[in-house]
Design an enzyme around this catalytic site. Structure first.
Site, PDB file in Angstrom:
ATOM      1  N   PRO A  24       0.843  -1.200   0.000  1.00  0.00           N
ATOM      2  CA  PRO A  24       0.000   0.000   0.000  1.00  0.00           C
ATOM      3  C   PRO A  24       0.881   1.255   0.000  1.00  0.00           C
ATOM      4  CG  PRO A  24      -0.607  -1.523   1.763  1.00  0.00           C
ATOM      5  CD  PRO A  24       0.693  -1.984   1.241  1.00  0.00           C
ATOM      6  N   CYS A  26       0.154   5.470  -0.161  1.00  0.00           N
ATOM      7  CA  CYS A  26      -0.868   6.518  -0.213  1.00  0.00           C
ATOM      8  C   CYS A  26      -0.709   7.387  -1.457  1.00  0.00           C
ATOM      9  CB  CYS A  26      -0.789   7.390   1.031  1.00  0.00           C
ATOM     10  SG  CYS A  26      -1.297   6.549   2.538  1.00  0.00           S
ATOM     11  N   ALA A  60      -3.663   2.548   2.096  1.00  0.00           N
ATOM     12  CA  ALA A  60      -4.402   2.700   3.351  1.00  0.00           C
ATOM     13  C   ALA A  60      -5.757   3.346   3.088  1.00  0.00           C
ATOM     14  CB  ALA A  60      -3.593   3.553   4.325  1.00  0.00           C
ATOM     15  N   GLN A 102      -5.682  -2.453   2.098  1.00  0.00           N
ATOM     16  CA  GLN A 102      -5.280  -2.222   3.482  1.00  0.00           C
ATOM     17  C   GLN A 102      -6.324  -1.342   4.169  1.00  0.00           C
ATOM     18  OE1 GLN A 102      -2.105   0.651   4.659  1.00  0.00           O
ATOM     19  NE2 GLN A 102      -0.981  -1.186   5.260  1.00  0.00           N
ATOM     20  N   TYR A 186      -0.161   4.893  13.161  1.00  0.00           N
ATOM     21  CA  TYR A 186      -1.598   5.079  13.058  1.00  0.00           C
ATOM     22  C   TYR A 186      -2.292   4.360  14.221  1.00  0.00           C
ATOM     23  CZ  TYR A 186      -0.071   6.984   8.646  1.00  0.00           C
ATOM     24  OH  TYR A 186       0.579   7.735   7.703  1.00  0.00           O
ATOM     25  N   ARG A 234      -0.054  -5.456   9.073  1.00  0.00           N
ATOM     26  CA  ARG A 234       1.210  -4.738   8.928  1.00  0.00           C
ATOM     27  C   ARG A 234       1.583  -4.136  10.271  1.00  0.00           C
ATOM     28  NH1 ARG A 234       3.029  -0.295   4.247  1.00  0.00           N
ATOM     29  NH2 ARG A 234       4.801  -1.598   3.647  1.00  0.00           N
ATOM     30  N   GLY A 326       7.967  -1.293  -3.446  1.00  0.00           N
ATOM     31  CA  GLY A 326       7.138  -0.104  -3.496  1.00  0.00           C
ATOM     32  C   GLY A 326       7.633   0.949  -4.450  1.00  0.00           C
ATOM     33  N   ARG A 327       8.591   1.755  -4.010  1.00  0.00           N
ATOM     34  CA  ARG A 327       9.020   2.897  -4.816  1.00  0.00           C
ATOM     35  C   ARG A 327       9.647   2.485  -6.134  1.00  0.00           C
ATOM     36  NH1 ARG A 327      10.978   7.364  -0.262  1.00  0.00           N
ATOM     37  NH2 ARG A 327       9.159   7.046   1.076  1.00  0.00           N
TER      38      ARG A 327
END
Length: 365
Positions: A24, A26, A60, A102, A186, A234, A326-327
């Protein structure tokens, strides 16, 4: 020897074509501020599936409006959001990948300006700019953000109910797997950490108390989704801060999560308090390796895993069962296809419309 990175993996009744998963990330692109996906999301997630990923996990997604990090986060608290997600799921499926999502609540880190498109990136938004009162285990703010309100037990019950309702909508939208977000500072992570959880009731104190909400959410969601559907979580494996939620406590929580029906844990780190983090290639893989060695729960590794042979090494050495990229996928949505070429995998995963672009690499392989 066949590549482990390119081999399938089965969790419950779900088989995923390879172990290259998109985590995930954002996007802050629900521009209607209503939690509904836009054409950006369709393109974004579809491109990773077309690019060969085994699983694509949607960012998310807030279970309640006040659980959004920013006003432009995705949500899954109403049926319109569910219906808008269906085309995303269908596109991911059409390209041969598994679709995950997620589910999240940002807690005391909610109601901030998005990283782009706002004059207040990462800062608390006043109500005049669409902000709202944030919630937390205790009335302890994240450094630089507005003071949150501590949840009472009725509020905690509402959080659990919201995760369940969002999970049911995710199933109805066609997702194949769900992930509960308990990392990055979070709400669920805030409960796990003694740095943010100062409660004196049954949701605070020792680790069993601080983990109570996380386990309640897992139990409630597990009971309402299909038996054959994988449930993931996670966690931040360490807060990189003395006295914080650390790898020893994470190990115990992972064990409990496995006992409560979680099928895989993704281990990230940090996010709950400002900290100096030793960021570098594969910097979180040792956390995954520790959990793989000390628990029976399948673990996925994430964090600057950018090269196919690096990802293969993480799996071959037993540090994790899955690698999340991810990136590198943001830079190159066809990252998994390049991994197939590099690791001499099955070129059939390359879409026929694109194979002409890979002829030279296939001949060289």
């Amino acid at each position: 020897m066949p590549s482990q990175l390119l081999s399938p993996i089965t969790l419950r009744d779900l088989t995923v074509r390879n172990r290259i998963w998109v985590p995930p990330m954002c996007q802050y692109s629900a521009t209607g501020r209503d939690g509904v996906v836009t054409p950006w999301h369709l393109m974004h997630y579809g491109s990773f599936a077309r690019g060969g990923a085994g699983a694509v996990i949607v960012e998310a997604t807030a279970v309640v409006p006040e659980g959004r990090i920013s006003p432009t986060d995705l949500g899954l608290w109403d049926d319109a959001q569910r219906d808008a997600l269906r085309p995303v799921v269908e596109l991911v499926h059409e390209q041969g990948a598994v679709a995950g999502i997620q589910l999240a609540h940002a807690g005391r880190k909610a109601s901030t300006g998005a990283e782009w498109g706002t004059g207040r990136p990462g800062q608390s938004l006043p109500e005049s700019e669409g902000g709202w009162t944030t919630l937390a285990p205790s009335a302890v703010p994240y450094e630089g953000l507005a003071d949150p309100v501590a949840l009472d037990e009725a509020g905690i019950d509402r959080v659990v109910d919201a995760f369940v309702a969002a999970a049911e909508r995710a199933v109805e939208a066609g997702f194949d797997l769900l992930e509960i977000h308990g990392a990055h500072g979070y709400l669920l992570h805030e409960f796990l950490s003694p740095l943010s959880n100062r409660r004196t009731d049954s949701y605070g104190g020792d680790l069993a108390g601080r983990a109570k909400l996380m386990l309640r959410v897992v139990d409630a969601v597990r009971a309402r989704i299909p038996e054959g559907m994988p449930l993931l979580a996670r966690l931040s494996g360490t807060e990189w801060t003395d006295g914080g939620f650390d790898l020893e406590e994470t190990t115990q929580v992972v064990t409990w999560l496995g006992e409560h029906g979680v099928d895989m844990v993704d281990v990230s780190s940090g996010g709950n308090v400002p900290a100096t983090i030793p960021v570098g290639p594969g910097y979180q893989a040792p956390l995954a390796a520790h959990l793989s060695a000390h628990t029976d729960v399948p673990i996925s590794a994430v964090g600057m895993i950018d090269e196919p042979f690096q990802a293969e090494h993480v799996l071959v050495t037993g540090q994790a069962e899955v690698v999340r990229v991810g990136r590198a996928f943001l830079r190159d949505p066809a990252w998994a296809l390049h991994a197939v070429i590099a690791l001499h995998g099955d070129a059939e995963i390359i879409p026929p419309q694109y194979r002409r672009a890979y002829r030279q690499q296939l001949r060289q392989g």
